[in-house]
Enzyme design. Structure first.
Site, PDB file in Angstrom:
ATOM      1  N   PRO A   5       0.853  -1.190   0.000  1.00  0.00           N
ATOM      2  CG  PRO A   5      -0.005  -1.055   2.180  1.00  0.00           C
ATOM      3  CD  PRO A   5       0.882  -1.869   1.310  1.00  0.00           C
ATOM      4  CB  CYS A  89       1.428   5.176   8.939  1.00  0.00           C
ATOM      5  SG  CYS A  89       1.593   6.833   8.259  1.00  0.00           S
ATOM      6  CB  SER A 213       7.435  -0.051  -0.795  1.00  0.00           C
ATOM      7  OG  SER A 213       6.876  -1.055   0.005  1.00  0.00           O
TER       8      SER A 213
HETATM    9  C1  FMN Z   1       4.802   7.616  -0.596  1.00  0.00           C
HETATM   10  C2  FMN Z   1       4.630   6.482   0.369  1.00  0.00           C
HETATM   11  C3  FMN Z   1       3.361   6.151   0.807  1.00  0.00           C
HETATM   12  C4  FMN Z   1       3.174   5.097   1.702  1.00  0.00           C
HETATM   13  N1  FMN Z   1       1.908   4.756   2.085  1.00  0.00           N
HETATM   14  C5  FMN Z   1       1.697   3.674   2.864  1.00  0.00           C
HETATM   15  C6  FMN Z   1       0.380   3.247   3.212  1.00  0.00           C
HETATM   16  O1  FMN Z   1      -0.631   3.840   2.812  1.00  0.00           O
HETATM   17  N2  FMN Z   1       0.265   2.131   3.998  1.00  0.00           N
HETATM   18  C7  FMN Z   1       1.357   1.431   4.458  1.00  0.00           C
HETATM   19  O2  FMN Z   1       1.207   0.427   5.152  1.00  0.00           O
HETATM   20  N3  FMN Z   1       2.608   1.814   4.133  1.00  0.00           N
HETATM   21  C8  FMN Z   1       2.802   2.895   3.355  1.00  0.00           C
HETATM   22  N4  FMN Z   1       4.077   3.256   2.995  1.00  0.00           N
HETATM   23  C9  FMN Z   1       5.201   2.397   3.420  1.00  0.00           C
HETATM   24  C10 FMN Z   1       5.541   1.344   2.338  1.00  0.00           C
HETATM   25  O3  FMN Z   1       4.445   0.502   2.082  1.00  0.00           O
HETATM   26  C11 FMN Z   1       6.765   0.490   2.751  1.00  0.00           C
HETATM   27  O4  FMN Z   1       6.472  -0.143   3.963  1.00  0.00           O
HETATM   28  C12 FMN Z   1       8.038   1.308   2.885  1.00  0.00           C
HETATM   29  O5  FMN Z   1       8.169   2.250   1.852  1.00  0.00           O
HETATM   30  C13 FMN Z   1       9.290   0.411   2.949  1.00  0.00           C
HETATM   31  O6  FMN Z   1       9.582  -0.233   1.741  1.00  0.00           O
HETATM   32  P1  FMN Z   1      10.708   0.311   0.688  1.00  0.00           P
HETATM   33  O7  FMN Z   1      11.990   0.489   1.475  1.00  0.00           O
HETATM   34  O8  FMN Z   1      10.806  -0.790  -0.337  1.00  0.00           O
HETATM   35  O9  FMN Z   1      10.181   1.587   0.145  1.00  0.00           O
HETATM   36  C14 FMN Z   1       4.293   4.342   2.173  1.00  0.00           C
HETATM   37  C15 FMN Z   1       5.563   4.689   1.723  1.00  0.00           C
HETATM   38  C16 FMN Z   1       5.756   5.741   0.852  1.00  0.00           C
HETATM   39  C17 FMN Z   1       7.151   6.088   0.383  1.00  0.00           C
END
Ligand code: FMN
Length: 335
Positions: A5, A89, A213
């Site tokens: 998400p 979050c 993500s």
């Molecule tokens: C722009 C943005 C929006 C996000 N929105 C959500 C969200 O709505 N719900 C959630 O559980 N995590 C949210 N996250 C966290 C990501 O799902 C993920 O856990 C996090 O970015 C770590 O993964 P990565 O290092 O591959 O980016 C968000 C992250 C970003 C950067």
């Protein structure tokens, strides 16, 4: 495979693009505040799900178990195959009101939430969280066990603390420790940006799956590439810059059709994310960050595609390549 998400990103339009390349993968809506649904007459667009969009999970956040239970029922009515609760979050606006990662500090409330949602709906309840509040407060082993005992049927673990936000490296070692103590599936999240990192993460953590993500921003092909490799061992050739720009045009067009003017505004950040790793990407990003309509956006992108084709042609001619090799170069040179 899992597409995470992402608030402001994983709307219906983005999820359609992801699913085209990863038809069997799990996708999630943007997080939805349960209490905001209390007095709405219509289900908001953020909870809209395509009839053939499965598996899909609507992600909810809040701190009140009763609101979350009611919201979960609504989500199931929308077609959600599982209900995911956001307990990760880091944003102040959310944590100050007791939602998101602040639940790591209130495990009793978190437990009550999982129980209330599990009692409200028949579909599985899942939790997405972080390893702890800060380096001094890593409590995920205890927290994860409590979520499992309360009825969570899967845990997605982002290997960072709340304090880290999105900086530093994700701590996959904690994901491994959690995987070792839980019976329910554990999905690893954080720094999965390529097929290689997905394989490494699965090896290091023993997790049951990986969730992508930020690696998917401007690259909705990633989940499909990883999924394909894990299922078949086949490596997908890198997506060319031209193919990415064609996808950007489609993304723009569909956002306009789905959301109108608001879609155009939201498209600007997506279009910027597509502009990476080719000559002229910076200038193009700058132009697209001010885009006002589908027609002008597509015109700008088409001109960039023409320039990329021309520069490839010239490179091939200068190096004396044959026409046949030109064609091969068109398919590969642009990254
Ligand atoms: C722009 C943005 C929006 C996000 N929105 C959500 C969200 O709505 N719900 C959630 O559980 N995590 C949210 N996250 C966290 C990501 O799902 C993920 O856990 C996090 O970015 C770590 O993964 P990565 O290092 O591959 O980016 C968000 C992250 C970003 C950067």
């Amino acid at each position: 495979m899992f597409q995470s998400p992402l608030s402001g990103v994983t709307d219906l339009v983005f999820r359609r693009l992801v699913r085209r390349y990863a038809p069997e993968s799990m996708t999630y809506t943007e997080m939805v505040q349960a209490s905001s649904l209390q007095h709405l007459k219509e289900v908001p667009q953020i909870m809209e799900v395509d009839p053939d969009e499965h598996p899909i999970s609507i992600q909810l956040f809040d701190c009140r178990p009763d609101f979350l239970g009611e919201a979960a029922k609504l989500a199931v009515g929308q077609g959600s195959d599982t209900i995911d609760i956001n307990m990760g979050c880091p944003v102040n606006k959310i944590t100050r009101k007791g939602g998101g990662s602040s639940l790591l500090r209130q495990p009793d409330v978190a437990e009550a939430i999982v129980e209330a949602v599990a009692n409200a709906v028949e579909v599985p309840v899942t939790v997405k969280t972080r390893i702890g509040w800060s380096d001094d407060e890593i409590n995920i082993l205890d927290f994860a066990r409590r979520m499992q005992n309360a009825g969570a049927q899967m845990l997605t673990l982002h290997g960072r603390t709340r304090k880290q936000g999105y900086t530093g490296k994700a701590r996959w070692d904690w994901i491994r420790r959690v995987k070792e103590v839980l019976e329910i599936p554990v999905i690893a999240n954080g720094d999965i940006n390529s097929v290689e990192s997905a394989i490494r993460c699965l090896e290091e953590t023993g997790a049951d799956g990986v969730m992508c993500s930020r690696g998917t921003l401007g690259y909705p092909f990633l989940v499909g590439e990883i999924d394909r490799f894990l299922k078949t061992g086949e490596v997908t050739p890198p997506v060319t810059a031209i193919a990415r720009l064609e996808c950007a045009k489609e993304h723009l067009q569909e956002l306009w059709e789905y959301k109108g003017e608001r879609g155009i505004q939201q498209s600007r950040k997506h279009l910027a994310w597509y502009c990476k790793g080719f000559p002229g990407a910076g200038t193009l990003r700058d132009q697209l960050s001010r885009v006002e309509s589908v027609a002008s956006g597509c015109e700008i992108i088409d001109a960039a595609i023409d320039r990329l084709r021309e520069s490839t042609r010239q490179r091939c001619v200068l190096s004396g390549d044959s026409t046949e090799r030109d064609r091969a170069a068109f398919a590969t040179c642009h990254d």
